[in-house]
Enzyme design. Sequence first.
Site, PDB file in Angstrom:
ATOM      1  N   GLU A 158       1.101  -1.258   0.066  1.00 37.61           N
ATOM      2  CA  GLU A 158       0.205  -0.407  -0.344  1.00 37.61           C
ATOM      3  C   GLU A 158       0.804   1.127   0.163  1.00 37.61           C
ATOM      4  O   GLU A 158       0.592   2.272   1.143  1.00 37.61           O
ATOM      5  CB  GLU A 158      -1.145  -0.140   1.227  1.00 37.61           C
ATOM      6  CG  GLU A 158      -2.289  -1.130   0.813  1.00 37.61           C
ATOM      7  CD  GLU A 158      -3.541  -0.683   2.295  1.00 37.61           C
ATOM      8  OE1 GLU A 158      -4.308  -1.040   1.886  1.00 37.61           O
ATOM      9  OE2 GLU A 158      -2.763  -0.122   3.385  1.00 37.61           O
ATOM     10  N   GLU A 234      -6.547  -7.528  -1.250  1.00 37.38           N
ATOM     11  CA  GLU A 234      -7.382  -7.769   0.408  1.00 37.38           C
ATOM     12  C   GLU A 234      -9.000  -7.113   0.361  1.00 37.38           C
ATOM     13  O   GLU A 234      -8.405  -6.079  -0.123  1.00 37.38           O
ATOM     14  CB  GLU A 234      -6.577  -6.340   1.474  1.00 37.38           C
ATOM     15  CG  GLU A 234      -5.321  -7.414   1.657  1.00 37.38           C
ATOM     16  CD  GLU A 234      -4.557  -5.743   2.820  1.00 37.38           C
ATOM     17  OE1 GLU A 234      -5.615  -4.851   3.162  1.00 37.38           O
ATOM     18  OE2 GLU A 234      -3.171  -5.840   3.031  1.00 37.38           O
TER      19      GLU A 234
END
Length: 583
Positions: A158, A234
């Site tokens: 991320e 995710e």
Amino acid sequence: MPQFAIGERDFLLDGRPVQLISGALHYFRVHPGQWADRLAKARMMGLNTVETYVPWNAHAPEPGEFRLDGGLDLPRFLALAAAHGLHAIVRPGPYICAEWDNGGLPGWLTRDPAIRLRSSDPRFLDAVAGYFDRLLPVLAAAQVTRGGPVLAVQVENEYGAYGDDSGYLRALVGMLRRGGIDVPLFTCDQADDTMLARGGLPDVHRTGNFGGHVTERLAVLRRQQPTGPLMCAEFWNGWFDHWGGAHHTTPAAESARALDELLSAGASVNVYMLHGGSNFGLGNGANHKGVYRPTVTSYDYDAPLSEAGDPTEKYAAYREVIARYAPVPELAPQPAGPAPAFPVRATATAPLLGHLDRLATRTDHDRAPTMDEAGQYRGFVLYRTTLAAAGPQVLTVGEVRDRAQVLVDGVPAGVLSREFHDTSLAVAPNRPDAVLDLLVEDQGRVNYGPRIGEHKGLIGPVAVDGAELRGWQVYRIDLDAHAGLPFTPSDAAVLGPAFHSGEFEVGGPVDLHLALPGWTKGVAWVNGFCLGRYWRRGPQRTLYVPGPVVRAGRNRVTVLELESARRPEWEFRPGPDAGPTEE
């Protein structure tokens, strides 16, 4: 050997399209004696892949150290995944977030305060290179191209939510390739155009993270990744909890509908989490968005497999959805029955301040250092000096990270809490040269955002009535050393900071759930295995005790209580209690 590749529209395994149906399972949050059980249940839910982060700070708690033993035996975990018919996706960081202490970055990295984490700063890249030198041979040997289960490896984590240093990402890609990683690489970012653009590279496959609004999020991902398979790296099916908050849950039916929408679109998925496990030891992270909020010990995450590894309503709902798109084994796991429930009495005690010679390493400083400057990167440090005058006076600290118990001549005077922005406290020694102690607890390093890497302990000058205190003795406390303390039999009131212990007997290894009603705050162990932190403020009300920790016959509970308790007794309860779901 098998080959895994990224095609024009699909992932390809030996040239044939494959839809990855994966679940996150962090080996470092599960007792190694239970890895096989959790992996078997992953396969029974219909998953064909398992995903894990790798926490750099757990494997390398000190510079030059690299552990692959016990619960950090990553080669064994990957071999077990393969034995259960599962492929693997590995996310080695160096930054992982994961609600894990410091996002997985070792505290010792920031001994040099000028280092720029998660950047192309040569000092940071040199440290990462040393980490990868030890880790990548393990991952390379486990790749599908060498007969192992690993299909893909993630680059950073991320990154688009943190920075835009594409040179840093390219440096990581170069290290991975030179380290023998020849399977596909990918990045993951939240399904946001800006984050996906900042956090990726043109020649590395982009994936997205989200938990709902599937069609919309996939469209965003497709804009940033025009070719190749779509993947939700995710798929958020729950959330984590903070001390003082509520336990988070998500409706199973609603989550299953979103999973169905994702799979029906032909996208691959990694369910985050399949099984959350526990922040055993002191591995929990924290968040700071104006207020510092540490994460609880449980990482149940409202996942399909509970913290204790039991299938939940969400497990059954997901299994039903997955069966529409992939073969699901006929055998399904059954929930365990109630755990043994009985009380345990604390029968012996050892005061922490009275055994610093056995528990701690001392260094002397003119001015109060941070924990990091003193060489302690997790847990507790005791700061000690003297107060020149008697009578009421005001103690002030620039900042406490994260919680300081203040004692004068061993008598509690109060607590300074980072969460509540406490920086001053009235003290009233009854004699000159009284001993001032500040027992400082690192409650978990921030794991997300610009505050990763910040120092712990006392920050800035410590003063009394405006005059800075000098001449500090700093004790780096080793909690594991409590096993060698001379415990004294005691039925007295429970006062802290002190260790307390008691014994119980069972017939054999069995999962247990430890409750500490009436106790205030501290850390608990069973047979020397650190279960993690407890805190009266909740929401979490029990600590999970993995069955492999428990043995037939006599067992020992040890608790470090920092403050006090109503009575010297604990309870084992029939099941876990994660606390209320509404504040």
